[in-house]
Design an enzyme around this catalytic site. Structure first.
Site, mmCIF file in Angstrom:
data_model
loop_
_atom_site.group_PDB
_atom_site.id
_atom_site.type_symbol
_atom_site.label_atom_id
_atom_site.label_comp_id
_atom_site.label_asym_id
_atom_site.label_seq_id
_atom_site.Cartn_x
_atom_site.Cartn_y
_atom_site.Cartn_z
ATOM 1 N N ARG A 165 0.859 -1.185 0.000
ATOM 2 C CA ARG A 165 0.000 0.000 0.000
ATOM 3 C C ARG A 165 0.893 1.231 0.000
ATOM 4 N NH1 ARG A 165 -3.425 -0.038 5.022
ATOM 5 N NH2 ARG A 165 -4.646 -1.613 3.917
ATOM 6 N N ARG A 201 -1.316 6.949 9.472
ATOM 7 C CA ARG A 201 -1.533 6.414 8.131
ATOM 8 C C ARG A 201 -1.579 7.569 7.118
ATOM 9 N NH1 ARG A 201 -3.711 1.157 8.396
ATOM 10 N NH2 ARG A 201 -2.925 0.137 10.278
ATOM 11 N N LYS A 209 -3.255 1.947 14.855
ATOM 12 C CA LYS A 209 -3.285 2.839 13.696
ATOM 13 C C LYS A 209 -3.826 4.211 14.097
ATOM 14 C CE LYS A 209 -6.365 0.072 11.817
ATOM 15 N NZ LYS A 209 -7.356 -0.516 10.867
ATOM 16 N N LYS A 244 -5.365 7.913 12.215
ATOM 17 C CA LYS A 244 -5.816 8.461 10.936
ATOM 18 C C LYS A 244 -6.163 9.941 11.059
ATOM 19 C CE LYS A 244 -7.431 3.989 9.269
ATOM 20 N NZ LYS A 244 -8.552 3.186 8.725
ATOM 21 N N CYS A 281 -14.728 -2.863 0.257
ATOM 22 C CA CYS A 281 -13.321 -3.216 0.475
ATOM 23 C C CYS A 281 -12.956 -4.410 -0.408
ATOM 24 C CB CYS A 281 -13.085 -3.541 1.947
ATOM 25 S SG CYS A 281 -13.909 -5.063 2.489
ATOM 26 N N CYS A 316 -15.727 -7.613 6.674
ATOM 27 C CA CYS A 316 -15.496 -7.840 8.104
ATOM 28 C C CYS A 316 -15.859 -6.555 8.839
ATOM 29 C CB CYS A 316 -14.038 -8.257 8.365
ATOM 30 S SG CYS A 316 -12.876 -6.881 8.442
ATOM 31 N N CYS A 330 -13.061 -0.806 6.657
ATOM 32 C CA CYS A 330 -12.177 -0.100 5.716
ATOM 33 C C CYS A 330 -12.944 0.767 4.722
ATOM 34 C CB CYS A 330 -11.297 -1.112 4.971
ATOM 35 S SG CYS A 330 -10.078 -1.916 6.026
#
Length: 574
Positions: free
Chosen positions: A131, A200, A282, A284, A500, A546, A550
């Site tokens: 990514r 991120r 993470k 953001k 996703c 899931c 995302c």
């Protein structure tokens, strides 16, 4: 509610008077709620004794006796890794097609996930997803062409545009990782920090408009990305043998990073902001301008909004904090959460304010149980007043009152538009961000022929930039022949839908998303026709395989979240 899309019959009220309102973007956080079978409200946080701080913290007076606290396995891996190097550096040299558990965690910080094809039976066929990191979604002509080549030479022949304005390259074998990484880096790209427990990719409105507020938002996003980029060199050591291929940083970024006047930094550490442990999970950040909610501003750990004066001159920023999408099925103590108002800062203070927020999460976010390690859980436990007070200690100032903002709107930036400098840009809808086949070939030909830069949008679409007016007709014709149509020719349901990648490569996927959404949209369109809704009536539909969120399904008007084979939990934003 759990619904199965394998069922043959769907019960729909046959009422031609039913109308579904158009989507005008998100409202301020106080007027939003999420309707679902799971609770989405703050719950009691763990006791203070269970909070694990960074291993080496800024020097402060000892005030209490230290006690051993529980840490997650990933925290121990980070501590023993020599700043995200070991044992990944050794695992990459073995003949095995995969890396071990510790290296699997560490390679995320380098921008890669280990995967295998779950459609295949028998021995696992390992590969890696890479990514990129593209603040504002900006992609140079050179980098786009490099990514296009790499997809064919080392990937599965497709490029995937993500909901955080980046590329994903699937199917890279371990033996090819260094070649692919080196190619991206030498094309002035990067995958550093695209995954892992750190900041991120920083979002910003992708439109290349020559307007003071848009330009300022994009520049701010780039500065925040630079501020929070790891400094210890592990990325370049691993992939280009220590060669630093970087552009000069703005002096204000260097100054803000090095400032330790309020105890934010680790003295004499290769990672002055992150230390050995980086962040609990993470992190953001998104930056935008008033009304433009192309970035889903309230879903981020930090949402930054440019505030301008009556002459259009940027003066400062409103800050939201505590947004986040991920949750765990059937565990009501996990939940999606919208950001809430923190305050306003003058424009010269934005990097210091962002750093103070990051450090507050670094020092107080949970490190014992990763399900509760995002900053949203810290704020839900403390409340915004206590959180603000702690951040202000690291910031060194009080936050000013939040400035009033107009209503948010969803802006796709699709179609042809004036940039404001004599050039044009063209936003193209790409179903679920998957660039493949004839579309991929045609995009490459146009981008290469006209030497165009591009931008990736937070809705998995792509924008061609800096187009001369004389090029509009031939480019439009070439795009149409490849199936890249202007938005008026695309089903409105598809325009705002997202999914996703999910199966077959994502190891977290429970059911289909990208491969399943075309049939789901067709069924919903058939329902619209059955009840007499007009073609231009639409709802925002997002599907994930899931509950990690995302594609930001909890912010959709209809969110489908996979919880079993061909089965989804249904979420409605009201």
């Amino acid at each position: 509610m759990t619904t199965s899309f394998g069922a043959a019959n769907t019960v729909i009220p046959n009422n031609p008077n039913i109308r579904i309102r158009s989507f005008n973007g998100l409202k301020p956080s106080h007027s939003l709620s999420i309707r679902t079978n799971l609770r989405a409200f703050p719950v009691p946080y763990a006791s203070r004794s269970s909070v694990v701080r960074a291993v080496s913290t800024p020097v402060k007076p000892e005030t209490e006796t230290k006690t051993e606290t529980k840490r997650s396995k990933v925290e121990i891996i980070k501590e023993q890794s020599n700043f995200i190097r070991y044992p990944l550096n050794e695992e990459l040299l073995t003949d095995a097609p995969n890396v071990n558990e510790s290296a699997t965690q560490l390679i995320k910080f380098h921008g890669s996930y280990q995967q295998y094809n779950r459609d295949e039976r028998g021995a696992k066929s390992y590969s890696f997803m890479l990514r990129t990191k593209n603040p504002c979604g900006k992609v140079s002509n050179q980098l786009y062409l490099t990514m296009d080549d790499l997809a064919d030479q080392f990937g599965i022949g497709t490029l995937r545009l993500t909901t955080r304005q980046t590329f994903q390259l699937h199917g890279v074998l371990k033996k090819d990782l260094k070649t692919v990484m080196r190619s991206i880096i030498r094309s002035m790209g990067s995958t550093l920090g695209a995954c892992g427990d750190l900041n991120r990719n920083v979002l910003a409105p992708p439109a290349p408009l020559v307007r003071k507020d848009y330009l300022f938002a994009q520049k701010t996003a780039e500065n925040i990305a630079a501020l929070l980029t790891p400094q210890s060199g592990f990325y370049y050591d691993m992939w280009v043998d220590g060669e630093q291929i970087m552009t000069a940083e703005p002096p204000e970024v260097v100054k803000a990073r090095n400032d330790n006047s309020h105890g934010t930094n680790f003295p004499d550490s290769p990672e002055p902001i992150y230390g050995t442990q980086f962040l609990p999970r993470k992190f953001k950040v998104a930056v935008t301008v008033p009304t433009d909610n192309s970035v889903d501003i309230l879903t981020n750990d930090i949402g930054v909004v440019v505030v301008s004066d009556e002459n259009g001159e940027p003066q400062g920023f409103n800050l939201y904090v505590g947004g986040g999408m991920g949750r765990t099925h059937r565990l009501e103590t996990t939940f999606p959460r919208l950001g809430e108002q923190l305050g306003y800062v003058p424009k010269e203070d934005i990097l210091y304010a962002v750093k103070a927020i990051v450090v507050t999460q670094r020092e107080n976010g949970r490190r014992d149980d990763r399900k509760y390690s995002r900053m949203k859980y810290l704020i839900s436990s403390w409340g915004i007043e206590k959180f603000r007070s702690v951040v202000e200690q690291y910031y060194g100032k009080k936050f000013e009152p939040f400035r009033q903002l107009p209503e948010w709107e969803f802006k796709s930036h699709l179609g042809w538009h004036e940039q404001g400098d004599g050039g044009l840009f063209c936003g193209l809808h790409v179903d679920n961000g998957r660039i493949a086949g004839k579309m991929k070939k045609t995009l490459r030909e146009i981008i290469e022929k006209y030497n165009l830069n591009v931008r990736i949008t937070p809705n998995q679409n792509i924008i061609l930039c800096d187009i001369r007016k004389a090029w509009k007709r031939p480019i439009t014709t070439a795009l149409a022949q490849a199936g890249l149509l202007l938005p008026r020719y695309v089903d409105p349901l598809n325009i705002t839908a997202m999914a996703c990648p999910s199966l077959p490569l994502c190891p977290l996927a429970i059911t289909e998303a990208e491969r399943g959404i075309p049939d789901i949209l067709k069924r919903i369109r058939a329902v619209f026709e059955k009840v007499g809704l007009k073609y231009n009536e639409s709802v925002v539909i997002r599907v994930t395989g899931c509950p990690n969120g995302c594609a930001r399904p909890y912010m959709a008007e209809l969110g489908l979240v996979g919880d079993g084979p061909n089965s989804y939990q249904v979420f409605q934003l009201i």
